[in-house]
Design an enzyme around this catalytic site. Structure first.
Site, PDB file in Angstrom:
ATOM      1  N   SER A 127      52.563 150.634  -0.112  1.00 35.62           N
ATOM      2  CA  SER A 127      52.088 149.698   1.179  1.00 35.62           C
ATOM      3  C   SER A 127      51.331 148.706   0.219  1.00 35.62           C
ATOM      4  O   SER A 127      51.027 147.446   1.109  1.00 35.62           O
ATOM      5  CB  SER A 127      51.208 150.423   1.784  1.00 35.62           C
ATOM      6  OG  SER A 127      49.996 150.912   1.034  1.00 35.62           O
ATOM      7  N   LYS A 184      43.500 149.127   0.587  1.00 33.94           N
ATOM      8  CA  LYS A 184      44.196 148.072   1.526  1.00 33.94           C
ATOM      9  C   LYS A 184      43.274 147.117   0.934  1.00 33.94           C
ATOM     10  O   LYS A 184      42.095 147.030   0.491  1.00 33.94           O
ATOM     11  CB  LYS A 184      44.235 148.197   2.840  1.00 33.94           C
ATOM     12  CG  LYS A 184      44.524 149.299   3.520  1.00 33.94           C
ATOM     13  CD  LYS A 184      46.536 149.354   3.434  1.00 33.94           C
ATOM     14  CE  LYS A 184      47.075 150.457   3.951  1.00 33.94           C
ATOM     15  NZ  LYS A 184      48.558 150.782   3.624  1.00 33.94           N
TER      16      LYS A 184
END
Length: 306
Positions: A127, A184
């Site tokens: 991701s 993230k």
């Protein structure tokens, strides 16, 4: 100095089973301590490395290596103790209590460092590609973020004093799933407004007189001629990083988090929260889909990648 001292055979076996390399301090063979320590660390690293985890899993060729090292330490320590030369100079650490002190000191230092200062994490998914790929490791600075844990076990929760900036890569506990660490990139902070449309980020910063959306600079550096992904260089508050997008895949706007009072694809970051996204924009479940990261859920900031 008592030159007739001799290590106890059964203490050597017990220390070998419990403390592995440290037993060689007790039997007065510090060189073996460093040898077995290096062997143990290599084994631990390989167990964590995704490419070799299958070897150490059930049925893998190396699944018994950790047990073999433990048995080897115990047997080797017993042999050295049974054949100990009482005429040799006794080291300061060749006492049961100093060996225990070394064990406690090392593990306490490791505990304090990994809990309050720095820890490392392996990357299991894509991701955050291309910045972070499966198999990569990141060193995370935890000091000042207030969310202190060791091996996933909460130790202490304090008020955060660290500064989180746009463009930082952070490790955090996802709201609703606080047993798992996620990683993230911070896109927006408290009071910022984000609008994501046609794979582009528009940002209104939380400041006096800041009312217009600003398009975040995004320059294509590699098209998708030979793969499904195109690479772009994005610039956010002076930080340059590369993202990848699948320009042929539509945005799954029907799954976006709908914030009351905001249009689809638009979010106003609440006080004490952050909006995060993965660099692999079309393969990342992030704030677009589940909302904001509370400040108290942030574990730390990635400072080194290897």
């Amino acid at each position: 100095m008592n030159t007739e001292w001799k290590p106890n055979n059964w203490i050597a076996v017990l220390f070998g089973v419990l403390f592995q390399p440290f037993v060689f301090l007790y039997v007065n063979r510090p060189r073996y301590f460093f040898f077995y320590l290096a062997l143990t660390l290599c084994c631990v690293f390989l167990m964590q490395y995704p490419a070799s985890t299958a070897l150490f899993s059930e049925g893998g060729k190396a699944q018994y290596w950790p047990y073999a090292i433990t048995i080897a330490c115990a047997i080797h320590a017993y042999i050295l103790s049974a054949n100990y030369d009482v005429s040799q100079k006794r080291s300061w650490c060749a006492r049961w209590w100093t060996t225990l002190l070394c064990v406690v000191t090392v593990y306490s230092s490791l505990f304090v460092t990994k809990t309050f200062f720095y820890d490392f994490y392996s990357i299991p998914a894509a991701s955050m590609s291309p910045a972070l790929n499966p198999g990569d490791y990141v060193v995370v600075s935890k000091h000042g973020y207030g969310n202190y844990s060791y091996a996933g076990i909460p130790v202490l929760q304090t008020k955060s004093t660290a500064t989180v900036q746009r463009g930082d890569i952070i490790v955090f506990k996802k709201p609703g799933n606080e047993t798992t660490d996620f990683i993230k990139r911070v896109i927006a902070g408290p009071g910022d407004k984000v609008y994501y449309q046609h794979k582009r980020i528009y940002l209104t910063r939380a400041c006096d007189g800041c009312s217009e959306y600003e398009l975040i600079d995004n320059v294509e550096i590699d098209d998708a001629a030979e793969s499904e992904f195109s690479m772009y260089q994005e610039t956010l508050d002076g930080k340059l990083y590369t993202i990848q997008q699948n320009t042929n895949r539509p945005d799954y706007t029907q799954h976006y988090y709908r914030q009351p009072g905001m249009r689809l694809g638009e979010w106003l970051v609440p006080a004490g929260h952050y909006f995060v996204m993965g660099d692999n924009r079309d393969n990342s479940l992030d704030s677009r889909y589940w909302g904001f990261v509370p400040e108290q859920n942030i574990v730390g900031k990635a400072v080194y990648i290897f």
